[in-house]
Design a protein around this motif. Structure first.
Motif, PDB file in Angstrom:
ATOM      1  N   SER A  32       0.529  -0.740 -12.667  1.00 54.63           N
ATOM      2  CA  SER A  32      -0.208  -0.298 -11.496  1.00 54.63           C
ATOM      3  C   SER A  32       0.333   1.079 -11.133  1.00 54.63           C
ATOM      4  CB  SER A  32       0.024  -1.311 -10.361  1.00 54.63           C
ATOM      5  OG  SER A  32      -0.691  -0.919  -9.222  1.00 54.63           O
ATOM      6  N   LEU A  33      -0.579   2.026 -10.949  1.00 59.97           N
ATOM      7  CA  LEU A  33      -0.189   3.396 -10.638  1.00 59.97           C
ATOM      8  C   LEU A  33      -0.714   3.724  -9.248  1.00 59.97           C
ATOM      9  CD1 LEU A  33       1.095   5.995 -11.834  1.00 59.97           C
ATOM     10  CD2 LEU A  33      -1.180   6.608 -12.660  1.00 59.97           C
ATOM     11  N   ILE A  34       0.201   3.996  -8.316  1.00 55.71           N
ATOM     12  CA  ILE A  34      -0.215   4.174  -6.912  1.00 55.71           C
ATOM     13  C   ILE A  34       0.262   5.522  -6.361  1.00 55.71           C
ATOM     14  CG2 ILE A  34      -0.114   1.679  -6.555  1.00 55.71           C
ATOM     15  CD1 ILE A  34       2.425   2.123  -4.848  1.00 55.71           C
ATOM     16  N   ASP A  35      -0.364   5.958  -5.264  1.00 57.21           N
ATOM     17  CA  ASP A  35       0.116   7.169  -4.591  1.00 57.21           C
ATOM     18  C   ASP A  35       0.963   6.774  -3.381  1.00 57.21           C
ATOM     19  OD1 ASP A  35      -1.556   6.546  -2.425  1.00 57.21           O
ATOM     20  OD2 ASP A  35      -3.182   7.847  -3.127  1.00 57.21           O
ATOM     21  N   THR A  49      -2.531   3.668  -2.422  1.00 59.91           N
ATOM     22  CA  THR A  49      -3.839   3.555  -3.095  1.00 59.91           C
ATOM     23  C   THR A  49      -3.637   3.509  -4.609  1.00 59.91           C
ATOM     24  OG1 THR A  49      -4.773   4.849  -1.305  1.00 59.91           O
ATOM     25  CG2 THR A  49      -6.115   4.652  -3.310  1.00 59.91           C
ATOM     26  N   ILE A  50      -4.364   2.597  -5.244  1.00 59.18           N
ATOM     27  CA  ILE A  50      -4.233   2.450  -6.702  1.00 59.18           C
ATOM     28  C   ILE A  50      -5.083   3.503  -7.416  1.00 59.18           C
ATOM     29  CG2 ILE A  50      -4.662   0.896  -8.655  1.00 59.18           C
ATOM     30  CD1 ILE A  50      -4.175  -1.448  -6.708  1.00 59.18           C
ATOM     31  N   HIS A  51      -4.463   4.245  -8.325  1.00 59.79           N
ATOM     32  CA  HIS A  51      -5.191   5.256  -9.108  1.00 59.79           C
ATOM     33  C   HIS A  51      -5.540   4.756 -10.504  1.00 59.79           C
ATOM     34  CE1 HIS A  51      -4.810   8.872  -6.419  1.00 59.79           C
ATOM     35  NE2 HIS A  51      -4.147   7.930  -5.778  1.00 59.79           N
ATOM     36  N   ALA A  52      -4.776   3.832 -11.012  1.00 59.91           N
ATOM     37  CA  ALA A  52      -5.084   3.227 -12.316  1.00 59.91           C
ATOM     38  C   ALA A  52      -4.313   1.935 -12.429  1.00 59.91           C
ATOM     39  CB  ALA A  52      -4.694   4.173 -13.447  1.00 59.91           C
ATOM     40  N   GLU A  53      -4.872   0.981 -13.163  1.00 61.04           N
ATOM     41  CA  GLU A  53      -4.147  -0.261 -13.449  1.00 61.04           C
ATOM     42  C   GLU A  53      -4.667  -0.845 -14.740  1.00 61.04           C
ATOM     43  OE1 GLU A  53      -4.637  -2.996 -10.179  1.00 61.04           O
ATOM     44  OE2 GLU A  53      -6.763  -2.581 -10.008  1.00 61.04           O
ATOM     45  N   GLY A  54      -3.888  -1.734 -15.340  1.00 60.26           N
ATOM     46  CA  GLY A  54      -4.329  -2.325 -16.596  1.00 60.26           C
ATOM     47  C   GLY A  54      -3.383  -3.413 -17.037  1.00 60.26           C
ATOM     48  N   LYS A  55      -3.785  -4.132 -18.079  1.00 56.84           N
ATOM     49  CA  LYS A  55      -2.904  -5.195 -18.565  1.00 56.84           C
ATOM     50  C   LYS A  55      -2.954  -5.334 -20.088  1.00 56.84           C
ATOM     51  CE  LYS A  55      -6.098  -9.020 -17.889  1.00 56.84           C
ATOM     52  NZ  LYS A  55      -6.317 -10.309 -17.281  1.00 56.84           N
ATOM     53  N   GLU A  61      -0.553  -8.329  -6.939  1.00 56.32           N
ATOM     54  CA  GLU A  61      -0.005  -8.132  -8.288  1.00 56.32           C
ATOM     55  C   GLU A  61       1.450  -7.678  -8.228  1.00 56.32           C
ATOM     56  OE1 GLU A  61      -1.083  -8.970 -11.043  1.00 56.32           O
ATOM     57  OE2 GLU A  61      -3.190  -9.331 -10.607  1.00 56.32           O
ATOM     58  N   ALA A  62       2.287  -8.338  -9.028  1.00 54.87           N
ATOM     59  CA  ALA A  62       3.692  -7.943  -9.087  1.00 54.87           C
ATOM     60  C   ALA A  62       3.829  -6.477  -9.507  1.00 54.87           C
ATOM     61  CB  ALA A  62       4.437  -8.853 -10.058  1.00 54.87           C
ATOM     62  N   ALA A  63       2.933  -5.996 -10.390  1.00 51.46           N
ATOM     63  CA  ALA A  63       3.012  -4.601 -10.840  1.00 51.46           C
ATOM     64  C   ALA A  63       2.897  -3.645  -9.656  1.00 51.46           C
ATOM     65  CB  ALA A  63       1.908  -4.313 -11.865  1.00 51.46           C
ATOM     66  N   TYR A  64       2.104  -4.029  -8.660  1.00 57.62           N
ATOM     67  CA  TYR A  64       1.959  -3.211  -7.460  1.00 57.62           C
ATOM     68  C   TYR A  64       3.285  -3.179  -6.685  1.00 57.62           C
ATOM     69  CZ  TYR A  64      -0.207  -1.297  -3.223  1.00 57.62           C
ATOM     70  OH  TYR A  64      -0.536  -0.498  -2.153  1.00 57.62           O
ATOM     71  N   GLY A  65       3.940  -4.330  -6.600  1.00 58.83           N
ATOM     72  CA  GLY A  65       5.256  -4.392  -5.946  1.00 58.83           C
ATOM     73  C   GLY A  65       6.283  -3.541  -6.677  1.00 58.83           C
ATOM     74  N   ALA A  66       6.228  -3.553  -8.019  1.00 56.34           N
ATOM     75  CA  ALA A  66       7.145  -2.719  -8.806  1.00 56.34           C
ATOM     76  C   ALA A  66       6.865  -1.239  -8.549  1.00 56.34           C
ATOM     77  CB  ALA A  66       7.015  -3.048 -10.294  1.00 56.34           C
ATOM     78  N   ALA A  67       5.577  -0.883  -8.394  1.00 62.37           N
ATOM     79  CA  ALA A  67       5.225   0.510  -8.098  1.00 62.37           C
ATOM     80  C   ALA A  67       5.795   0.933  -6.741  1.00 62.37           C
ATOM     81  CB  ALA A  67       3.706   0.689  -8.132  1.00 62.37           C
ATOM     82  N   LEU A  68       5.803   0.001  -5.776  1.00 63.53           N
ATOM     83  CA  LEU A  68       6.401   0.302  -4.466  1.00 63.53           C
ATOM     84  C   LEU A  68       7.905   0.570  -4.616  1.00 63.53           C
ATOM     85  CD1 LEU A  68       4.598  -2.340  -2.195  1.00 63.53           C
ATOM     86  CD2 LEU A  68       4.233   0.135  -2.169  1.00 63.53           C
ATOM     87  N   LEU A  69       8.562  -0.156  -5.536  1.00 67.13           N
ATOM     88  CA  LEU A  69       9.991   0.096  -5.783  1.00 67.13           C
ATOM     89  C   LEU A  69      10.195   1.472  -6.405  1.00 67.13           C
ATOM     90  CD1 LEU A  69      11.423  -3.299  -7.113  1.00 67.13           C
ATOM     91  CD2 LEU A  69      11.785  -2.250  -4.869  1.00 67.13           C
ATOM     92  N   ALA A  70       9.285   1.843  -7.319  1.00 66.92           N
ATOM     93  CA  ALA A  70       9.367   3.176  -7.929  1.00 66.92           C
ATOM     94  C   ALA A  70       9.233   4.237  -6.836  1.00 66.92           C
ATOM     95  CB  ALA A  70       8.269   3.335  -8.980  1.00 66.92           C
ATOM     96  N   MET A  71       8.311   3.996  -5.896  1.00 69.33           N
ATOM     97  CA  MET A  71       8.113   4.939  -4.792  1.00 69.33           C
ATOM     98  C   MET A  71       9.391   5.050  -3.956  1.00 69.33           C
ATOM     99  SD  MET A  71       5.553   4.758  -1.533  1.00 69.33           S
ATOM    100  CE  MET A  71       4.121   4.091  -2.339  1.00 69.33           C
TER     101      MET A  71
END
Ligand code: ADP
Length: 449
Positions: free
Chosen positions: A19-22, A26-32, A429-439
């Motif tokens: 999951s790629l967020i700003d 907001t999600i800019h791209a996601e995939g599996k 989605e857990a991937a979204y939570g991981a993106a928040l950690l990256a942020m």
């Protein structure tokens, strides 16, 4: 593009997502991607003989070359991110399944064993682990990371001086940053890390294998920049940060963005799991209640055996929708059930002999479903009450994820039974939570520089 983006990856039980967020979320791209299934070469040869095929199917999970499969999936995901967005990826974090363990050699950087999966048990190590750890400690379960470590330590025949233990997420992140032996305190909980003292306990540090333990950071902490060869191969920017991750279930909680004590997430999937953000740490082995650290707060969790599995047994998802439409959620159902798939419950009632209770069944299916949904809501309420009684911050608001979260009538029933606002989570989605950690890692880095 002036915008910075943050990349999260989730390596779950059945596949991996990104999951790629700003900065606004907001999600800019996601995939599996599904994990490619690799058999080790020696098994491919054998698999053509009939009884070997049977053996292979049964032993598939254990014999699979997961390490290669996860590695390939990591690079496939890096390559799935749209090329035009890669150059603005400021940071990356990854979550993995809890207690999935890889031991590698720090000199050759090669694995010293196959991967130990999250649900794999090493009962051979249990007596030893129980003899060194405090009673009822999280590590005193055959599938804990520590049991996996001890089992490997006692059976590995060669030199073990340069071995390093990594959790699945640590190992995947290491492929990207190249600094060996870094973990986070969520993943490290099941190897025995004490998140309250913020160190490994003395009883663990005095063991002969303690040199394998990774150093531990807060989830979402900058480790370093992406390795140059990978960065140039895929077109990620020079200062792309790699940050520590967490476990998959914590990443899923983070996705719902319940950031204040008193906020909770109820997952209504096959089972009912509740997670409450609390100012106080709460543990009770009788009910399987334990806490993960999240910065200066605690994530208290409990899981009941009731939930959607029983519903699926009785109704199709289509029937569930049709019948639910006819329920009046403001009316109290007089039916008192305890829906279970099998005998036994742990939370919020610890009773391994508890029988499922789904009778009497009224003639009307609408009434029956109403009774079941309301009974599950009562169990949920009892769960939050138990956490409060054990000392956790009282729940104020419930966010919901899982297959049952789309049922609006159930949400209304639960609001009445819990006496609290209930809503459906925007992101689960857990991937979204991981993106928040990256942020988090990128922002902390920006303020500290
Ligand atoms: P899992 O825990 O297996 O990942 P999911 O989160 O996918 O489960 O949720 C699936 C569950 O949701 C099923 O057990 C199903 O009975 C339940 N479910 C599906 N639709 C509805 C609905 N409209 N109302 C209540 N429950 C539902």
């Amino acid at each position: 593009i002036g915008k910075k983006l943050y990349l999260g990856m989730d390596f779950g039980t059945s596949g991996a997502r990104y999951s790629l967020i700003d900065g606004e979320g907001t999600i800019h791209a996601e995939g599996k991607r599904e994990y490619p299934l690799y058999m080790p070469i020696n098994l491919v040869k054998h698999a053509f003989k009939r009884d070997e095929i049977v053996l292979f199917t049964r032993k598939k999970e254990e014999k699979m070359d997961w390490i290669q499969s996860w590695k390939d999936t990591l690079f496939l995901l890096l390559d799935d991110v749209p090329i035009s967005l890669r150059e603005v990826v400021a940071s990356i974090a990854i979550d993995g399944t809890s207690a999935t363990t890889i031991i590698i050699d720090s000199r050759s950087e090669e694995p010293l064993s196959r991967a130990f999966l999250y649900n794999e048990s090493c009962p051979d190590a249990l007596p030893l682990v129980k003899s060194i750890a405090p009673a009822k400690h999280t590590v005193c379960s055959g599938s804990s990371t520590l049991c996996k470590l001890v089992s490997w330590w006692n059976s590995y025949p060669s030199s073990k001086e340069s071995a390093v233990l990594l959790h699945q997420a640590d190992w995947l992140l290491w492929l990207l940053h190249g600094k060996l032996g870094v973990s986070d305190y969520n993943n490290a909980l099941k190897v025995g890390y004490d998140p309250e003292m913020d160190s490994y306990p003395p009883w663990l540090l005095s063991q002969p294998y303690s040199h394998l333990l990774p150093s531990v950071q807060d989830p979402g902490t900058k480790i370093g920049c992406m390795k140059e060869d990978i960065r140039t191969q895929f077109g990620y920017p020079k200062d792309c940060l790699i940050c520590t991750g967490t476990t998959d279930s914590i990443a899923a909680f983070l996705a719902a963005r319940a950031t204040q004590p008193g906020k909770a997430v109820t997952s209504l999937g096959s089972t009912l799991a509740i997670k409450l953000l609390s100012s106080r740490r709460v543990e009770d082995a009788r009910f399987g209640v334990y806490s993960h650290r999240l910065d200066d707060k605690w994530l208290v969790g409990g899981a009941s055996n009731t939930g959607g599995a029983v519903l699926r047994h009785l109704f199709t998802d289509e029937q569930l929708e049709k019948l639910s439409e006819q329920i009046n959620p403001f009316e109290t159902s007089p039916l008192d059930y305890y829906p279970l798939q099998a005998v036994g419950e742990r939370f919020p009632v610890a009773d391994p002999k508890m029988e499922p209770r789904l009778h009497p069944r009224p003639e009307s299916d609408v009434e029956y479903l109403h009774g079941i949904l309301e009974s599950i809501a009562r169990i949920e309420a009892k769960g939050y009450k138990l956490l409060k009684d054990l000392g956790a911050t009282p729940v104020e608001e419930v966010i919901t994820s899982g297959g049952g979260s789309k049922n609006q009538k159930w949400i209304k029933i639960r609001e009445r039974v819990l006496g609290l606002p209930v809503c459906k989570a925007d992101q689960t989605e857990a991937a979204y939570g991981a993106a928040l950690l990256a942020m988090k890692g990128a922002c902390e880095n920006a303020t500290s520089d």
